[in-house]
Design an enzyme around this catalytic site. Sequence first.
Site, PDB file in Angstrom:
ATOM      1  NE  ARG A 221      -4.210  -1.613   0.158  1.00 45.59           N
ATOM      2  CZ  ARG A 221      -4.333  -2.638  -0.687  1.00 45.59           C
ATOM      3  NH1 ARG A 221      -3.401  -2.879  -1.591  1.00 45.59           N
ATOM      4  NH2 ARG A 221      -5.406  -3.421  -0.639  1.00 45.59           N
ATOM      5  CG  HIS A 269      -2.980  -0.931  -6.907  1.00 42.74           C
ATOM      6  ND1 HIS A 269      -3.374  -0.303  -5.754  1.00 42.74           N
ATOM      7  CD2 HIS A 269      -3.035  -2.258  -6.625  1.00 42.74           C
ATOM      8  CE1 HIS A 269      -3.645  -1.201  -4.819  1.00 42.74           C
ATOM      9  NE2 HIS A 269      -3.444  -2.400  -5.333  1.00 42.74           N
TER      10      HIS A 269
HETATM   11  P1  NAP Z   1      -1.341 -11.901   4.625  1.00 43.46           P
HETATM   12  O1  NAP Z   1      -1.374 -13.308   4.179  1.00 43.46           O
HETATM   13  O2  NAP Z   1      -2.300 -11.457   5.677  1.00 43.46           O
HETATM   14  O3  NAP Z   1       0.147 -11.616   5.127  1.00 43.46           O
HETATM   15  C1  NAP Z   1       0.495 -10.487   5.849  1.00 43.46           C
HETATM   16  C2  NAP Z   1       1.888 -10.674   6.403  1.00 43.46           C
HETATM   17  O4  NAP Z   1       2.301  -9.452   7.036  1.00 43.46           O
HETATM   18  C3  NAP Z   1       1.965 -11.761   7.471  1.00 43.46           C
HETATM   19  O5  NAP Z   1       3.171 -12.479   7.335  1.00 43.46           O
HETATM   20  C4  NAP Z   1       1.977 -10.968   8.771  1.00 43.46           C
HETATM   21  O6  NAP Z   1       2.654 -11.599   9.847  1.00 43.46           O
HETATM   22  C5  NAP Z   1       2.766  -9.752   8.346  1.00 43.46           C
HETATM   23  N1  NAP Z   1       2.533  -8.621   9.260  1.00 43.46           N
HETATM   24  C6  NAP Z   1       1.359  -8.005   9.545  1.00 43.46           C
HETATM   25  N2  NAP Z   1       1.565  -7.018  10.448  1.00 43.46           N
HETATM   26  C7  NAP Z   1       2.872  -7.040  10.739  1.00 43.46           C
HETATM   27  C8  NAP Z   1       3.685  -6.284  11.616  1.00 43.46           C
HETATM   28  N3  NAP Z   1       3.191  -5.307  12.393  1.00 43.46           N
HETATM   29  N4  NAP Z   1       5.002  -6.574  11.666  1.00 43.46           N
HETATM   30  C9  NAP Z   1       5.518  -7.572  10.921  1.00 43.46           C
HETATM   31  N5  NAP Z   1       4.807  -8.332  10.056  1.00 43.46           N
HETATM   32  C10 NAP Z   1       3.495  -8.055   9.978  1.00 43.46           C
HETATM   33  O7  NAP Z   1      -1.537 -10.916   3.402  1.00 43.46           O
HETATM   34  P2  NAP Z   1      -1.233 -11.178   1.847  1.00 43.46           P
HETATM   35  O8  NAP Z   1      -2.346 -11.896   1.205  1.00 43.46           O
HETATM   36  O9  NAP Z   1       0.132 -11.751   1.736  1.00 43.46           O
HETATM   37  O10 NAP Z   1      -1.258  -9.665   1.291  1.00 43.46           O
HETATM   38  C11 NAP Z   1      -0.371  -8.684   1.808  1.00 43.46           C
HETATM   39  C12 NAP Z   1      -0.774  -7.300   1.326  1.00 43.46           C
HETATM   40  O11 NAP Z   1      -0.459  -7.160  -0.065  1.00 43.46           O
HETATM   41  C13 NAP Z   1      -2.277  -6.991   1.362  1.00 43.46           C
HETATM   42  O12 NAP Z   1      -2.685  -6.594   2.663  1.00 43.46           O
HETATM   43  C14 NAP Z   1      -2.413  -5.869   0.357  1.00 43.46           C
HETATM   44  O13 NAP Z   1      -2.264  -4.612   0.992  1.00 43.46           O
HETATM   45  C15 NAP Z   1      -1.232  -6.087  -0.592  1.00 43.46           C
HETATM   46  N6  NAP Z   1      -1.673  -6.452  -1.953  1.00 43.46           N
HETATM   47  C16 NAP Z   1      -1.320  -5.643  -2.990  1.00 43.46           C
HETATM   48  C17 NAP Z   1      -1.698  -5.987  -4.272  1.00 43.46           C
HETATM   49  C18 NAP Z   1      -1.282  -5.153  -5.448  1.00 43.46           C
HETATM   50  O14 NAP Z   1      -1.769  -5.370  -6.559  1.00 43.46           O
HETATM   51  N7  NAP Z   1      -0.381  -4.215  -5.288  1.00 43.46           N
HETATM   52  C19 NAP Z   1      -2.444  -7.153  -4.500  1.00 43.46           C
HETATM   53  C20 NAP Z   1      -2.782  -7.950  -3.428  1.00 43.46           C
HETATM   54  C21 NAP Z   1      -2.386  -7.592  -2.137  1.00 43.46           C
HETATM   55  P3  NAP Z   1       2.082 -12.972  10.494  1.00 43.46           P
HETATM   56  O15 NAP Z   1       2.298 -14.013   9.415  1.00 43.46           O
HETATM   57  O16 NAP Z   1       2.937 -13.185  11.651  1.00 43.46           O
HETATM   58  O17 NAP Z   1       0.629 -12.737  10.784  1.00 43.46           O
HETATM   59  C1  GLV Z   2      -5.056  -5.295  -4.093  1.00 41.26           C
HETATM   60  O1  GLV Z   2      -4.379  -4.340  -3.849  1.00 41.26           O
HETATM   61  C2  GLV Z   2      -5.562  -6.173  -3.112  1.00 41.26           C
HETATM   62  O2  GLV Z   2      -5.490  -5.866  -1.914  1.00 41.26           O
HETATM   63  O3  GLV Z   2      -6.071  -7.250  -3.509  1.00 41.26           O
END
Ligand code: NAP
Ligand code: GLV
Length: 306
Positions: A221, A269
């Site tokens: 983000r 994005h």
């Molecule tokens: P996820 O499975 O919930 O993984 C989040 C990770 O961040 C987990 O490993 C979590 O730790 C860690 N985390 C959260 N808070 C933290 C903190 N305070 N300190 C250290 N580590 C922390 O999420 P995801 O599916 O991988 O997605 C991640 C993010 O990518 C989304 O929230 C979104 O904002 C972004 N995204 C962007 C796009 C794009 O097109 N640019 C697309 C999809 C997603 P734990 O494992 O210990 O809980």
């Molecule tokens: C895209 O940014 C998503 O959170 O899926």
Amino acid sequence: MRISFCCTDTASEPWLQGLRAALPTAKVLLWEPGAPLADYAVVWAPPQQFFDEQPQLKAVFNIGAGVDALLKLRLPPNALVVRLDDAGMSVQMAEYVCHAVIRHFRELDAYEADTRQGNWSFRKPRSRADFPVGIMGMGVLGERVARSLVGFEFPVMGWSRTPKSVDGVQCFAGEQGFADFLAASRVLVCLLPLTPETRDIMNHANLSRLQSGAYIINVARGAHLVDDDLLALLDSGHIAGAALDVFRTEPLSAGHPFWQHPKIVVTPHTSARTLRSESITQITSKITAIQRGEPVAGVVEPSRGY
Ligand code: NAP
Ligand code: GLV
């Protein structure tokens, strides 16, 4: 069973058709003010009015992985909030991040500039050992990215809230592991959810802890990054460049210095898009599981923000 669909900036008809085909006994309706009460909602950036009028929802399915915008709304207190759990995003994210790392490491922009000038010239090969990649966020997307980079033989570090163990990845956790994680990283990838703890995490102090000649890849983000701090560290030379897919204001505002910066690559994005068919399959199987009283993956904990 009624499912209400309320997604802004989304062509609704193919989603409605797909949801109806996958759950033929359900009534799937495009939400409009005053619509009947539904059991489940499929949403992206809905207005507050949607939730105010739908207090009985059992579950709210977000058609993205990040729920930062959704959690700003007042949600029905008993509804599960469920995010997309990969649904075809992790391979896209691995493609994007590996491409950005390799483009930087192999100096492909410089080669392209040379060959456009008709120059057939070589650069000294660089060592992967000098380009350790640190991934902040080792969840669904971060872990897939980490595994892919291990496949290209980069040294890979991961940082998460709770400890992890991933083959070939040096894992750090929590505040106590953060300084060591940064100091060991030259390329920094952000794949954290946006929460009060992670907002502005890529600030001057933290970015300064990275190895000299650092490279930043933000695919999470825009509010994770303090724009002016990145610009200052690019000017000082501590940071060599950045690939940015997400921004504080989207679309990136006209005249923002990132657009034309010679060391920054901007994409709109697009690193991991929501794939309709995969998402419908995932959401409808979770609805069926919830109806049967079974647990589902990807349930958000509103108190921790992801
Ligand atoms: P996820 O499975 O919930 O993984 C989040 C990770 O961040 C987990 O490993 C979590 O730790 C860690 N985390 C959260 N808070 C933290 C903190 N305070 N300190 C250290 N580590 C922390 O999420 P995801 O599916 O991988 O997605 C991640 C993010 O990518 C989304 O929230 C979104 O904002 C972004 N995204 C962007 C796009 C794009 O097109 N640019 C697309 C999809 C997603 P734990 O494992 O210990 O809980
Ligand atoms: C895209 O940014 C998503 O959170 O899926």
